[in-house]
Motif scaffolding. Structure first.
Motif, mmCIF file in Angstrom:
data_model
loop_
_atom_site.group_PDB
_atom_site.id
_atom_site.type_symbol
_atom_site.label_atom_id
_atom_site.label_comp_id
_atom_site.label_asym_id
_atom_site.label_seq_id
_atom_site.Cartn_x
_atom_site.Cartn_y
_atom_site.Cartn_z
ATOM 1 N N ASP A 382 0.828 -1.143 0.065
ATOM 2 C CA ASP A 382 -0.185 0.055 -0.084
ATOM 3 C C ASP A 382 0.788 1.298 0.023
ATOM 4 O OD1 ASP A 382 -2.253 -1.469 -0.009
ATOM 5 O OD2 ASP A 382 -2.697 -1.344 2.287
ATOM 6 N N GLU A 383 1.838 1.318 1.027
ATOM 7 C CA GLU A 383 2.871 2.469 0.895
ATOM 8 C C GLU A 383 3.613 2.390 -0.405
ATOM 9 O OE1 GLU A 383 5.027 3.016 5.034
ATOM 10 O OE2 GLU A 383 4.787 0.885 4.515
ATOM 11 N N TYR A 384 3.982 1.300 -1.129
ATOM 12 C CA TYR A 384 4.625 1.474 -2.437
ATOM 13 C C TYR A 384 3.541 1.962 -3.095
ATOM 14 C CZ TYR A 384 6.795 -0.274 -6.569
ATOM 15 O OH TYR A 384 7.701 -0.651 -7.736
ATOM 16 N N GLN A 385 2.350 1.741 -3.542
ATOM 17 C CA GLN A 385 1.559 1.821 -4.372
ATOM 18 C C GLN A 385 1.278 3.518 -4.374
ATOM 19 O OE1 GLN A 385 0.500 0.511 -7.250
ATOM 20 N NE2 GLN A 385 1.597 -1.574 -6.528
ATOM 21 N N GLU A 386 1.213 3.934 -3.297
ATOM 22 C CA GLU A 386 0.962 5.445 -3.079
ATOM 23 C C GLU A 386 2.037 6.248 -3.261
ATOM 24 O OE1 GLU A 386 0.410 8.647 0.715
ATOM 25 O OE2 GLU A 386 0.081 6.353 1.196
ATOM 26 N N HIS A 388 6.427 5.725 -4.931
ATOM 27 C CA HIS A 388 7.640 5.402 -4.758
ATOM 28 C C HIS A 388 8.680 5.845 -5.839
ATOM 29 C CE1 HIS A 388 5.361 2.827 -7.910
ATOM 30 N NE2 HIS A 388 6.649 2.703 -8.134
ATOM 31 N N ILE A 389 9.995 5.363 -5.877
ATOM 32 C CA ILE A 389 10.821 5.689 -6.800
ATOM 33 C C ILE A 389 10.753 4.739 -7.937
ATOM 34 C CG2 ILE A 389 13.269 6.112 -7.288
ATOM 35 C CD1 ILE A 389 13.594 6.578 -4.374
ATOM 36 N N PRO A 390 10.470 5.158 -9.236
ATOM 37 C CA PRO A 390 10.314 4.561 -10.317
ATOM 38 C C PRO A 390 11.677 3.466 -10.424
ATOM 39 C CG PRO A 390 9.980 6.730 -10.928
ATOM 40 C CD PRO A 390 10.578 6.709 -9.610
ATOM 41 N N GLY A 391 11.226 2.174 -10.671
ATOM 42 C CA GLY A 391 12.164 1.254 -10.933
ATOM 43 C C GLY A 391 12.473 0.322 -9.798
ATOM 44 N N ALA A 392 12.092 0.811 -8.489
ATOM 45 C CA ALA A 392 12.276 0.369 -7.438
ATOM 46 C C ALA A 392 11.422 -1.142 -7.115
ATOM 47 C CB ALA A 392 11.882 1.095 -5.979
ATOM 48 N N VAL A 393 12.097 -2.210 -6.612
ATOM 49 C CA VAL A 393 11.605 -3.539 -6.665
ATOM 50 C C VAL A 393 10.894 -3.470 -5.006
ATOM 51 C CG1 VAL A 393 12.136 -5.890 -6.227
ATOM 52 C CG2 VAL A 393 13.336 -4.505 -7.839
ATOM 53 N N MET A 416 15.230 0.746 1.215
ATOM 54 C CA MET A 416 14.662 1.703 1.382
ATOM 55 C C MET A 416 13.381 1.884 2.006
ATOM 56 S SD MET A 416 13.584 5.216 -1.073
ATOM 57 C CE MET A 416 15.365 5.931 -0.864
ATOM 58 N N CYS A 417 12.964 2.358 2.957
ATOM 59 C CA CYS A 417 11.736 2.401 3.733
ATOM 60 C C CYS A 417 11.112 3.927 3.715
ATOM 61 C CB CYS A 417 11.626 1.656 5.123
ATOM 62 S SG CYS A 417 12.619 2.433 6.179
ATOM 63 N N ARG A 418 10.258 3.971 4.762
ATOM 64 C CA ARG A 418 9.978 5.632 4.722
ATOM 65 C C ARG A 418 11.023 6.421 5.690
ATOM 66 N NH1 ARG A 418 7.229 8.444 8.812
ATOM 67 N NH2 ARG A 418 6.982 6.618 10.117
ATOM 68 N N THR A 419 11.592 5.814 6.573
ATOM 69 C CA THR A 419 12.720 6.687 7.358
ATOM 70 C C THR A 419 14.126 6.123 7.449
ATOM 71 O OG1 THR A 419 12.003 5.366 9.408
ATOM 72 C CG2 THR A 419 10.880 7.633 8.765
ATOM 73 N N GLY A 420 14.216 4.764 7.369
ATOM 74 C CA GLY A 420 15.554 3.958 7.668
ATOM 75 C C GLY A 420 15.489 2.798 8.476
ATOM 76 N N HIS A 421 14.377 2.723 9.555
ATOM 77 C CA HIS A 421 14.385 1.706 10.520
ATOM 78 C C HIS A 421 14.064 0.232 9.758
ATOM 79 C CE1 HIS A 421 13.322 5.432 12.734
ATOM 80 N NE2 HIS A 421 14.270 4.911 13.675
ATOM 81 N N ARG A 422 12.997 0.171 8.848
ATOM 82 C CA ARG A 422 12.510 -0.995 8.326
ATOM 83 C C ARG A 422 13.831 -1.683 7.344
ATOM 84 N NH1 ARG A 422 6.768 -0.208 6.384
ATOM 85 N NH2 ARG A 422 7.515 1.979 6.539
ATOM 86 N N SER A 423 14.317 -0.653 6.811
ATOM 87 C CA SER A 423 15.330 -0.989 5.608
ATOM 88 C C SER A 423 16.558 -1.456 6.315
ATOM 89 C CB SER A 423 15.748 0.244 4.773
ATOM 90 O OG SER A 423 15.838 1.609 5.547
ATOM 91 N N LEU A 454 12.356 13.506 -6.013
ATOM 92 C CA LEU A 454 11.221 12.706 -6.274
ATOM 93 C C LEU A 454 10.050 13.584 -6.494
ATOM 94 C CD1 LEU A 454 10.130 9.713 -6.862
ATOM 95 C CD2 LEU A 454 9.142 9.813 -4.495
ATOM 96 N N SER A 455 9.616 13.769 -7.932
ATOM 97 C CA SER A 455 8.792 14.587 -8.282
ATOM 98 C C SER A 455 7.454 14.413 -7.545
ATOM 99 C CB SER A 455 8.784 14.915 -9.749
ATOM 100 O OG SER A 455 7.981 13.671 -10.394
ATOM 101 N N LYS A 456 6.221 15.388 -7.673
ATOM 102 C CA LYS A 456 5.022 15.051 -7.094
ATOM 103 C C LYS A 456 4.203 14.216 -8.001
ATOM 104 C CE LYS A 456 4.571 19.642 -4.947
ATOM 105 N NZ LYS A 456 3.571 21.038 -4.675
ATOM 106 N N LYS A 457 4.557 13.888 -9.094
ATOM 107 C CA LYS A 457 3.957 12.920 -9.938
ATOM 108 C C LYS A 457 4.166 11.562 -9.890
ATOM 109 C CE LYS A 457 3.373 16.434 -13.880
ATOM 110 N NZ LYS A 457 3.713 16.588 -15.218
ATOM 111 N N GLU A 458 5.440 11.403 -9.231
ATOM 112 C CA GLU A 458 5.915 9.798 -8.844
ATOM 113 C C GLU A 458 5.485 9.497 -7.778
ATOM 114 O OE1 GLU A 458 10.345 9.993 -11.479
ATOM 115 O OE2 GLU A 458 10.116 11.317 -9.425
#
Length: 458
Positions: A382-386, A388-393, A416-423, A454-458
């Motif tokens: 869900d976070e990813y779909q909202e 993400h950086i193009p090309g990220a797995v 990469m995650c939202r802040t660096g903890h999960r990553s 990261l642009s607003k469109k991505e």
């Protein structure tokens, strides 16, 4: 009538003291029972009742510890088939504490054994004033029904019936006191408010606004957030009755030689709980990293094998003791020691360390220009779909335990995650599975966006 709420951050668990002039009940107690003992003593109350709304999946309850300390009777769902001494409760059972009448509603749905305790303060009136709704009804949400394999649709239907034929028929002014709030994974999208009223929830709770039964079922069986591993364990622990905290082995401070000897045992794991930058700079090879600054209890319950002894690497003895408490909340009772003196003592004794390079947002941007670099987004889908950086797995950090073979261990990989903890947790799992060229995106997507990459469109 006296009411006090106790809230545990991260797991977002609410428990309650409800009392009269001399006696009180504790509803859905955590394993950290001192707060209840102190609160009852401060109010001059005896804890005589311990009320469980259901067999909790996301944490281990303190009902047995509290009963041993106070002599209180445990009240629990008859449908839970609990193995410990208790008063089993079914639909429309009643009991009293001084002027308060408690009426039981069986509300299966989140789990098959859920109850709601409806309280009437007879000294003031004859209509219900409060409902302890457990995980049946939250503020802005309802309990998830997908924790039992193959039963999600059946339980979702039962939850609809429980809500529409029982809970929503309570008076609109009746207050709602749930067992969880925003941040818990026991629901889909809980609000941050920690209490509400029946009338407000009927008017504004998105789940209750779905009047069609089939649509309600669909909404709770599609695109649900992933359930941590410990959700499948804690219910059974609570049914059997957890080990008493006083019976658990004390936490030992271990010098490097003893620590090394113990970590060589096949049934032992090492968990670093220091911040991710410090972990990246230097850590014991093969260790898990779960940053205490993140959602420590949930992530630990999710990824750590429950049948292993746990050795901690911490910043201080106090941090080690706090970590042991948080691990016990999710049923990880085998925390046996911590490294005395931390990694400084470790390297001073001549032992080997490993490293994970922490990349700033600009370094991440530069490195992913190389097509050989894999950018691994370890957030939820869900976070990813909202955004993400193009090309990220996209592979959830915790799923790397079984899905790391979908990646090439020979390619440079940035987690990469939202802040660096999960990553950072993801990096530690990748390291365990033979990935050597691993990087953590410090600051996560939050920092990357703030840096303007990261642009607003991505």
């Amino acid at each position: 009538m006296l009411l006090k709420q106790f809230f545990i951050e991260k797991i977002a668990h609410s428990s309650y003291l409800i009392g009269g002039t001399t006696a009180c009940a504790i509803v859905d107690p955590s394993r950290d029972i001192d707060c209840y003992l102190k609160a009852a003593e401060a109010e001059g109350l005896n804890i005589t009742h311990i009320l469980e709304t259901h067999l909790h999946a996301d944490f281990v309850s303190g009902h047995l510890d509290l009963a041993e300390q106070t002599g209180a009777t445990i009240y629990a769902p008859a449908a839970g088939h609990c193995s410990f001494a208790h008063m089993p409760l079914s639909d429309n059972d009643t009991f009293r504490i001084e002027d308060m009448e408690f009426r039981v509603l069986e509300t299966p749905g989140h789990t098959p054994d859920c109850l709601v305790y409806v309280v009437t303060d007879t000294s003031r009136g004859d209509t219900p004033v409060a409902a302890f709704t457990g995980d049946t009804l939250f503020v802005g949400d309802v309990g998830r029904p997908d924790l039992f394999p193959g039963k999600a649709r059946e339980l979702a239907g039962e939850l609809y019936d429980s809500l529409h034929t029982k809970v929503m028929n309570l008076p609109p002014e009746c207050m709602v006191f749930p067992a969880h709030g925003a941040g818990s994974l026991c629901g889909k999208a809980m609000d941050a408010m920690r209490f509400s009223t029946i009338g407000y929830e009927i008017s504004y709770n998105p789940a209750l606004l779905i009047t069609d039964r089939e649509e309600f079922i669909r909404s709770l069986t599609v695109d649900m957030p992933p359930a941590p591993d410990h959700f499948s364990r804690c219910s059974d622990i609570n049914r059997r009755g957890p080990a008493l905290v006083r019976s658990l082995a004390p936490l030992r401070a271990m010098k490097p030689a003893e620590f090394y000897e113990r970590m060589m045992n096949a049934d032992t794991i090492v968990v670093s709980i220091r911040n991710y930058a410090t972990f990246g700079g230097q850590h014991i090879p093969g260790s898990y990293h779960i940053d205490m600054g993140g959602n420590f209890s949930t992530f630990a319950g999710w990824v750590l094998p429950p049948d292993r002894e746990i050795l901690l690497v911490t910043d201080s003895p106090e941090q080690a003791r706090e970590a042991a408490v948080q691990l016990r909340r999710v049923g990880l009772d085998r925390t046996i020691g911590y490294l005395k003196g931390g990694t400084h003592a470790w390297v001073s004794a001549g032992y080997t360390t490993d490293h994970i390079h922490q990349l700033s947002p600009s370094e991440v941007y530069e490195k992913i220009q190389d097509s050989d670099t894999v950018l691994l987004d370890v957030r939820s889908s869900d976070e990813y779909q909202e955004r993400h950086i193009p090309g990220a797995v996209n592979i959830l950090a915790m799923d790397l335990r079984t899905r790391a073979d979908e990646l090439d261990p020979e390619r440079p990989t940035i987690a990469m995650c939202r802040t660096g903890h999960r990553s950072s947790l993801a990096c530690s799992i990748l390291k365990q599975q033979g990935f050597s060229d691993v990087y953590n995106a410090a600051g996560g997507l939050t920092g990357y966006i703030a840096a303007g990459f990261l642009s607003k469109k991505e």
